[in-house]
Motif scaffolding. Structure first.
Motif, PDB file in Angstrom:
ATOM      1  N   TRP A 546       3.643  -4.479   2.699  1.00 13.32           N
ATOM      2  CA  TRP A 546       2.613  -3.672   1.979  1.00 13.32           C
ATOM      3  C   TRP A 546       3.076  -3.347   0.568  1.00 13.32           C
ATOM      4  O   TRP A 546       2.338  -3.507  -0.392  1.00 13.32           O
ATOM      5  N   PHE A 547       4.354  -2.963   0.458  1.00 12.60           N
ATOM      6  CA  PHE A 547       4.886  -2.556  -0.846  1.00 12.60           C
ATOM      7  C   PHE A 547       4.952  -3.727  -1.803  1.00 12.60           C
ATOM      8  O   PHE A 547       4.604  -3.621  -2.978  1.00 12.60           O
ATOM      9  N   SER A 548       5.348  -4.898  -1.314  1.00 15.01           N
ATOM     10  CA  SER A 548       5.588  -6.019  -2.223  1.00 15.01           C
ATOM     11  C   SER A 548       4.304  -6.710  -2.655  1.00 15.01           C
ATOM     12  O   SER A 548       4.312  -7.534  -3.548  1.00 15.01           O
ATOM     13  N   ALA A 554       1.641   0.453  -5.213  1.00 15.14           N
ATOM     14  CA  ALA A 554       2.256   1.060  -4.039  1.00 15.14           C
ATOM     15  C   ALA A 554       3.125   2.242  -4.435  1.00 15.14           C
ATOM     16  O   ALA A 554       3.068   3.301  -3.793  1.00 15.14           O
ATOM     17  N   SER A 555       3.893   2.078  -5.543  1.00 11.95           N
ATOM     18  CA  SER A 555       4.763   3.189  -5.955  1.00 11.95           C
ATOM     19  C   SER A 555       3.927   4.377  -6.387  1.00 11.95           C
ATOM     20  O   SER A 555       4.238   5.523  -6.037  1.00 11.95           O
ATOM     21  N   ILE A 556       2.819   4.097  -7.112  1.00 12.71           N
ATOM     22  CA  ILE A 556       1.963   5.214  -7.563  1.00 12.71           C
ATOM     23  C   ILE A 556       1.420   5.950  -6.349  1.00 12.71           C
ATOM     24  O   ILE A 556       1.446   7.182  -6.270  1.00 12.71           O
ATOM     25  N   LEU A 581      -5.964  12.243  -2.095  1.00 11.61           N
ATOM     26  CA  LEU A 581      -5.152  11.053  -1.876  1.00 11.61           C
ATOM     27  C   LEU A 581      -6.033   9.826  -1.734  1.00 11.61           C
ATOM     28  O   LEU A 581      -5.777   8.781  -2.315  1.00 11.61           O
ATOM     29  N   GLU A 582      -7.102  10.017  -0.927  1.00 14.34           N
ATOM     30  CA  GLU A 582      -8.010   8.892  -0.710  1.00 14.34           C
ATOM     31  C   GLU A 582      -8.570   8.380  -2.022  1.00 14.34           C
ATOM     32  O   GLU A 582      -8.691   7.177  -2.237  1.00 14.34           O
ATOM     33  N   VAL A 583      -8.877   9.323  -2.899  1.00 15.68           N
ATOM     34  CA  VAL A 583      -9.427   8.945  -4.211  1.00 15.68           C
ATOM     35  C   VAL A 583      -8.424   8.097  -4.978  1.00 15.68           C
ATOM     36  O   VAL A 583      -8.757   7.051  -5.514  1.00 15.68           O
ATOM     37  N   VAL A 584      -7.167   8.539  -4.945  1.00 16.28           N
ATOM     38  CA  VAL A 584      -6.128   7.786  -5.650  1.00 16.28           C
ATOM     39  C   VAL A 584      -6.003   6.391  -5.069  1.00 16.28           C
ATOM     40  O   VAL A 584      -5.948   5.394  -5.777  1.00 16.28           O
ATOM     41  N   VAL A 585      -5.962   6.353  -3.730  1.00 16.70           N
ATOM     42  CA  VAL A 585      -5.785   5.057  -3.071  1.00 16.70           C
ATOM     43  C   VAL A 585      -6.953   4.138  -3.395  1.00 16.70           C
ATOM     44  O   VAL A 585      -6.786   2.937  -3.601  1.00 16.70           O
ATOM     45  N   VAL A 590      -3.445  -1.385  -3.093  1.00 15.83           N
ATOM     46  CA  VAL A 590      -2.446  -2.457  -3.153  1.00 15.83           C
ATOM     47  C   VAL A 590      -3.079  -3.817  -2.939  1.00 15.83           C
ATOM     48  O   VAL A 590      -2.495  -4.838  -3.234  1.00 15.83           O
ATOM     49  N   GLU A 591      -4.365  -3.764  -2.406  1.00 13.98           N
ATOM     50  CA  GLU A 591      -5.018  -5.050  -2.147  1.00 13.98           C
ATOM     51  C   GLU A 591      -5.327  -5.785  -3.437  1.00 13.98           C
ATOM     52  O   GLU A 591      -5.365  -7.006  -3.479  1.00 13.98           O
ATOM     53  N   GLU A 592      -5.593  -4.977  -4.506  1.00 14.49           N
ATOM     54  CA  GLU A 592      -5.922  -5.667  -5.757  1.00 14.49           C
ATOM     55  C   GLU A 592      -4.633  -6.192  -6.375  1.00 14.49           C
ATOM     56  O   GLU A 592      -3.656  -5.457  -6.547  1.00 14.49           O
ATOM     57  N   PRO A 593      -4.566  -7.513  -6.596  1.00 13.67           N
ATOM     58  CA  PRO A 593      -3.311  -8.131  -6.996  1.00 13.67           C
ATOM     59  C   PRO A 593      -2.853  -7.654  -8.363  1.00 13.67           C
ATOM     60  O   PRO A 593      -3.662  -7.259  -9.201  1.00 13.67           O
TER      61      PRO A 593
END
Lengths: 624, 80
Positions: A546-548, A554-556, A581-585, A590-593
């Motif tokens: 997920w992170f990579s 991901a870090s944000i 949090l949901e708003v930030v996500v 992370v799905e957007e490359p």
């Protein structure tokens, strides 16, 4: 005239192994019977021709000799009785065994037992020891019932455990002494204990005995005859080789502990035998009890008579091995014949066979009198030797224990013969056993009586000079008192020892519980632990994936999440951290490359890192 | 448990043997100043007494063990 001394010694194990290999060529008819009779005779001749010396040794590595054939007084007498009763058991199998496989396994078992007896080094001994365990396992499994299969599993588990202990002991003993020759074990330590446990499993030391009464009653009719002979008695033989007169320092006294183990086995066996209903289970507990006498004899070892060191204990133990094999195999043959003809194996169902199977009855009574140590039968001449040795050594309690064992033995054999043959039972249908069974039974019965009447026959082939008179007046008289009183008490109290349709559990209950507990432990806590580790690792791997995907996003997300979590207790107005949090996500998933770079940029980055690394190295070297 | 005729003779022999051996033991004991290694070897007809006690001991102990503790139904291990 052939000069016998010109014939080379051939290991008897080769005769039986070759015989087993060629057996399937003879079909299942008359040819097989003739072949088996010839094989039994050949084996007997092969052992009879052996002369005391060492032959057939192979040097595998220099200083590491494997000795396949070590012949001396001790191994010869064991060889004689093993081959003799092997011949009887083969004859007994002629009609009752249908499958060739069972016979092959019987022959392998017999051959490997002789291999154990004649091996001069521990490694050869160990190999034959294991062949013995596996070939005898087949004799249980050929019954082809579920109970027999399960009992066979428990049997082999026990023998594998014993085999491992033995091998461990052998290796440790070799490491400390540098010798693999079979001889008395002097080095005390873990190797000593392991060897004793390894031999103790086969010799049915309490509490390692449960495989015996568990599996022998479930073996095939002929298989049980083989099994009653070889495993325990080759164990006693190895014990006589390795632990003769073994003593241990217990509470500051040198105590012949092996002899006391024998005393415990002796009483334990008869107490449990009295509770049995299955005839072959009763006999199995008497193997434990009788082997107790042998172990006691071997454990006493040497005895000082009038200032001379004599081997009365070992002689008594080995003489009892010889006699015991005769009468115990005979008992198993008789009970096998009863089961073969009636299909019943419980005392509660048997009875009234004396008229229908007269020869079986007479031979069984002879065997029962022999095992009980009645004068004129072979048990008497060797059992007395062991008790006498215990008395001379000043082992009072042991002597009394062995006498108590005698009483119990006579009681349970009165019970066995009475409830099998003499009690009235109108319902039972049976006819006399076939001739192929009766012949070995009669021959064995004859030998039991012959040795009892003329004990010099046996004393002449014992490994050491005999200093014992079996028919000394005082000894005969006290045995007579003991046995007649027991006979009287049996008939007075026989209502108490009526058989019941129940089984008796033994220490095997604990082993079964422990076994089940072990399986539960593997299935429940151990599996849960393994699953937890599995899931944990997968979760970590998932989070890396997920992170990579998009490290920046991901870090944000991670920083925002941690930040809001940490801040929420201090900011009461801030009610809904989850929604923020949901708003930030949603804003940056992370799905957007991430922005993709060209390969050239990647290479440049790699080079940059290398350059930095080089500088760091150089600076480090320069500073140092 | 009924007796057969032949068994009566067997009992006769048993009783005679028991009686004879006890009498012989008593005679031997009174005549011979035994070189007793154990205490109990000085007791007259010790073997007969030991046989009597031993029988009761073994039967009572094994029956008590069986009835109160060790004996189970024949299919106990299949069920449990």
């Amino acid at each position: 005239m052939i000069d016998i001394s010109s014939i080379p010694n051939i290991p008897p194990v080769l005769i039986y192994f070759a015989g087993a290999a060629l057996l399937p060529l003879f079909g299942k008819g008359r040819a097989r019977k003739i072949y088996l009779v010839i094989l039994a005779a050949l084996g007997l001749i092969g052992v009879a021709l052996l002369r005391p010396q060492t032959t057939w040794d192979f040097s595998v590595i220099p200083g590491f000799e494997l000795i396949f054939l070590h012949v001396d007084g001790l191994s010869l007498i064991m060889g004689y009785i093993f081959a003799l009763i092997g011949g009887a058991a083969i004859l007994y199998s002629l009609d009752v065994v249908k499958e060739n496989g069972e016979l092959v396994c019987g022959l392998l078992y017999l051959g490997s037992a002789l291999g154990v007896v004649f091996s001069g080094d521990f490694f050869t001994l160990y190999i034959f020891w294991e062949i013995m365990a596996f070939s005898s396992l087949a004799l249980i499994w050929y019954t082809r019932t579920e109970r027999a299969t399960n009992a066979g599993m428990r049997y082999i588990l026990f023998h594998l455990f014993g085999g491992c202990a033995l091998l461990g002991g052998i290796i440790i003993n070799y490491m400390s002494t540098g010798s693999i020759a079979v001889g008395p074990i002097k080095e005390l330590g873990i190797g000593y204990v392991l060897l004793l446990i390894g031999i103790g499993v086969n010799t049915a030391f309490i509490p390692l005995h449960t495989w015996l009464p568990d599996s022998y009653p479930k073996a095939t009719i002929a298989g049980a005859v083989f099994m009653s002979v070889y495993t325990t008695k080759s164990g006693v033989y190895v014990l006589a080789r390795t632990f003769p007169g073994a003593e241990a320092l217990i509470f500051g006294n040198e105590i012949p502990f092996v002899a006391y183990i024998g005393g415990v086995m002796c009483i334990y066996g008869v107490v449990f035998a009295l509770l049995q209903n299955d005839v072959r289970k009763l006999l199995s507990y008497h193997i434990v009890s009788q082997v107790g006498y042998m172990v006691a004899g071997v454990g006493i070892g040497t005895v000082i008579i009038n200032g001379d060191i004599t081997h009365l204990g070992i002689n008594g133990g080995i003489a009892h091995v010889f006699n015991h094999i005769l009468y115990k195999a005979l008992l198993f043959m008789c009970m096998g014949a009863v089961i073969y003809r009636t299909g019943k194996n419980n005392l509660t169902e048997l009875g009234g066979l004396a008229k229908k199977m007269p020869v079986t009855t007479i031979t069984c009574v002879i065997a029962a009198l022999s095992i009980s140590g009645v004068m004129g039968f072979n048990g008497y001449v060797s059992k007395g030797m062991i008790i006498h040795a215990a008395e001379l050594e000043g082992l009072h309690i042991l002597a009394l224990a062995l006498m108590l064992g005698s009483i119990g033995t006579f009681l349970s054999f009165l019970k066995l013969t009475y409830f099998t043959f003499f009690r009235r039972n109108g319902e039972i249908e049976a006819k006399e056993a076939p001739l192929s069974m009766l012949v070995p039974m009669c021959v064995t019965a004859f030998l039991c009586v012959a040795i009892g009447v003329y004990p010099k026959m046996l004393y002449g082939i014992l490994p050491y000079a005999v200093h014992y008179d079996a028919y000394a007046f005082g000894h005969t008289l006290s045995t007579l008192q003991l046995l007649t009183m027991t006979g009287f008490m049996f008939f007075a109290l026989r209502v108490l020892i009526m058989p019941h349709e129940r089984i008796t559990y033994d220490i095997d209950y604990l082993y079964r519980k422990a076994g089940r507990g072990f399986i539960w432990f593997c299935e429940k806590p151990l599996m849960a632990f393994a699953n937890a580790i599995d899931r944990g690792t997968l979760r970590i791997a998932d989070s890396f994936v997920w992170f990579s995907r998009n490290p920046t996003a991901a870090s944000i997300i991670l920083i925002t999440a941690t930040g809001t979590r940490l801040m929420s207790p201090f900011n009461h107005a801030y009610k809904r951290p989850e929604r923020d949090l949901e708003v930030v996500v949603k804003r940056r998933t992370v799905e957007e490359p991430m922005e993709k770079l060209s390969i050239g940029t990647g290479v440049l980055l790699v080079l940059l890192f290398f350059a930095l690394y080089l500088i760091a190295m150089l600076v480090h070297g320069w500073l140092a | 448990m009924e007796m057969k005729i032949g068994q009566k003779h067997l009992f006769g022999i048993l009783y005679v043997c028991l009686a004879v051996s006890i009498v012989a033991g008593l005679l031997l004991h009174s005549h011979e100043q035994a070189h007793a290694a154990f205490v109990w070897q000085e007791i007259p007809v010790f073997s007969a007494i030991y046989g009597f006690i031993g029988c009761i001991l073994i039967i009572v102990v094994s029956k008590a063990l069986g009835h109160h503790w060790l004996q189970k139904e024949e299919d106990y291990y299949e069920k449990h």
